[in-house]
Design an enzyme around this catalytic site. Structure first.
Site: not given
Ligand code: ADP
Length: 194
Positions: A14, A89, A128, A134, A145
């Site tokens: 994404k 999400r 990654r 991270r 996740r």
């Molecule tokens: P990825 O999609 O690779 O897991 P993101 O950077 O989108 O990476 O998200 C990393 C973490 O941030 C998630 O595992 C969650 O803990 C938190 N997070 C991000 N966006 C949301 C959201 N919309 N609602 C709840 N938690 C979120």
């Protein structure tokens, strides 16, 4: 106004595709993951609280991320549109977003869902993790996740399917190939106004 949700599991690509979409359509990028990581880097109370959830691979509570998105929408009334990456999400976040957009802008144009099989996701994220720095890119947290995605995030697709805005695409292939699949959907999406 174009409001696109880029949807898909962790590791679907994404972030990569968002960058290309922003350049092409001059949209504003709203990534809740990036917003949360900047709060963590700035050591804010919100960041400190969010980090506990993120390091365990759990979703951050809805009210936290909804509040962050609301602030951004209010601050950028004049944007040509938004690309939502990693948000909504949960179904509660999707409902809140629909309400916020009804108040502050135009509705969602399309949700593009990038589909990538589980084994490929884990492979990409572990890889990654070697360079991303991270703390959530370790195999144990990655699996958590993906579990969170399956149980809480996948139902968001239904929410937009009901609104006839859901378009799945194959997320496997060269970056350019995947990008072409996404822009085909965006260019054919009906523009809806309130
Ligand atoms: P990825 O999609 O690779 O897991 P993101 O950077 O989108 O990476 O998200 C990393 C973490 O941030 C998630 O595992 C969650 O803990 C938190 N997070 C991000 N966006 C949301 C959201 N919309 N609602 C709840 N938690 C979120």
């Amino acid at each position: 106004m174009l409001n696109i949700i880029l949807f898909g599991p962790p590791g679907a690509g994404k972030g990569t595709q968002s960058e290309k979409l922003i350049a092409k359509y001059k949209l504003l990028h709203l990534s809740t993951g990036d917003l949360l990581r900047s709060e963590i880097a700035a050591n804010t109370p919100l960041g400190i609280e969010a980090k506990k959830f993120m390091d365990e691979g759990k979703l951050v509570p809805d009210e936290v991320v909804i509040g962050m998105i609301e602030n951004k929408l209010e601050a950028h009334h004049d944007a040509a549109g938004f690309i939502f990456d990693g948000f909504p999400r949960t179904v509660a976040q999707a409902k809140a977003l629909d309400e916020l957009l009804a108040k502050h802008g135009h509705p969602i144009t399309a949700m593009v869902a990038m589909e990538v099989p589980h084994v490929e996701l884990v492979k990409r994220l572990v890889n990654r993790g070697l360079t991303s720095g991270r703390s959530d890119d370790t195999e144990e947290v990655i699996n958590k996740r993906i579990d969170e995605y399956e149980s809480k995030t996948r139902p968001v697709a239904k929410h937009y399917e009901t609104q006839q805005k859901f378009s799945p695409i194959n997320g496997i292939g060269e970056v350019e190939e995947v990008f072409d699949r996404i822009i085909e959907i965006i260019n054919n999406a009906p523009i809806i106004s309130l």
